[in-house]
Design an enzyme around this catalytic site. Sequence first.
Site, PDB file in Angstrom:
ATOM      1  CD  GLU A 204      -3.297  -0.316   0.424  1.00  0.00           C
ATOM      2  OE1 GLU A 204      -3.159   0.769  -0.182  1.00  0.00           O
ATOM      3  OE2 GLU A 204      -4.362  -0.949   0.451  1.00  0.00           O
TER       4      GLU A 204
HETATM    5  C1  LIG Z   1      -5.070   1.526  -2.750  1.00  0.00           C
HETATM    6  C2  LIG Z   1      -6.250   1.342  -1.891  1.00  0.00           C
HETATM    7  N1  LIG Z   1      -6.111   0.742  -0.723  1.00  0.00           N
HETATM    8  C3  LIG Z   1      -7.177   0.538   0.055  1.00  0.00           C
HETATM    9  C4  LIG Z   1      -8.413   0.976  -0.326  1.00  0.00           C
HETATM   10  C5  LIG Z   1      -9.602   0.777   0.556  1.00  0.00           C
HETATM   11  O1  LIG Z   1     -10.558   0.021  -0.037  1.00  0.00           O
HETATM   12  C6  LIG Z   1      -8.519   1.589  -1.561  1.00  0.00           C
HETATM   13  N2  LIG Z   1      -9.711   2.026  -2.014  1.00  0.00           N
HETATM   14  N3  LIG Z   1      -7.421   1.766  -2.315  1.00  0.00           N
END
Ligand SMILES: Cc1ncc(CO)c(N)n1
Length: 214
Positions: A204
Amino acid sequence: MALFSDRLLREHQGAWQAMQQHRFVCDIEQDRLPAAVFNRYLVFEGNFVATAIAIFALGVSKAPDIRQQRWLIGVLNALVDTQIAWFEQVLAQRQVVSADYPDDLPAVRRFRDGMLQVAQQGSYAEIITLMFGAEWMYYHWCARVAKQTQSDADLRRWVEMHAEQEFHQQARWLKDELDRCAQTLSAEEKMALSTLYGKVLKWEIDFHTAAYAD
Ligand SMILES: Cc1ncc(CO)c(N)n1
């Protein structure tokens, strides 16, 4: 009793904080995210929502019973109807053409392929860990940032969508479901889920960094 989900949060506090204090998050909080960065993020993020649909669909197929399937199908509906429609409308209105952006950045690919591969090959508990990792983290920074101003109306709406009650309940359900799954897992299996959770946070962080071209 100590919750397994809280143990994951504790064991990966460093990565959690790095995400909560990510440049992308802080730029939004201080209302200084460059439009070009947001546009680029929208392209990557729109593609990820399509991946999330595939992940949740695999969750439906691996879910232990109808109760979980019913909930997850509700999540799928929100992604397919509300979120995908929002992307189509916002990208068109901002005149952002996905084809103009790179589709092979290592950080974006690693996140997508890492998540998808685990969902395809892994267990239901692993899928819940993936999405708990993504959503609980996302809800927390959006809820914090939503207390500030975002001058860009599209960015404001995006933040609100993830600070609202509906998204909070979705993330909360994943947390509770992970704790329910953990009750029947061995110490080794729980350790493996903790490692996976750490990977999701790392993916992430790198995904959000990729929104910046520099
Ligand atoms: C990159 C990313 N991580 C988490 C979420 C949460 O759903 C999202 N929408 N996008």
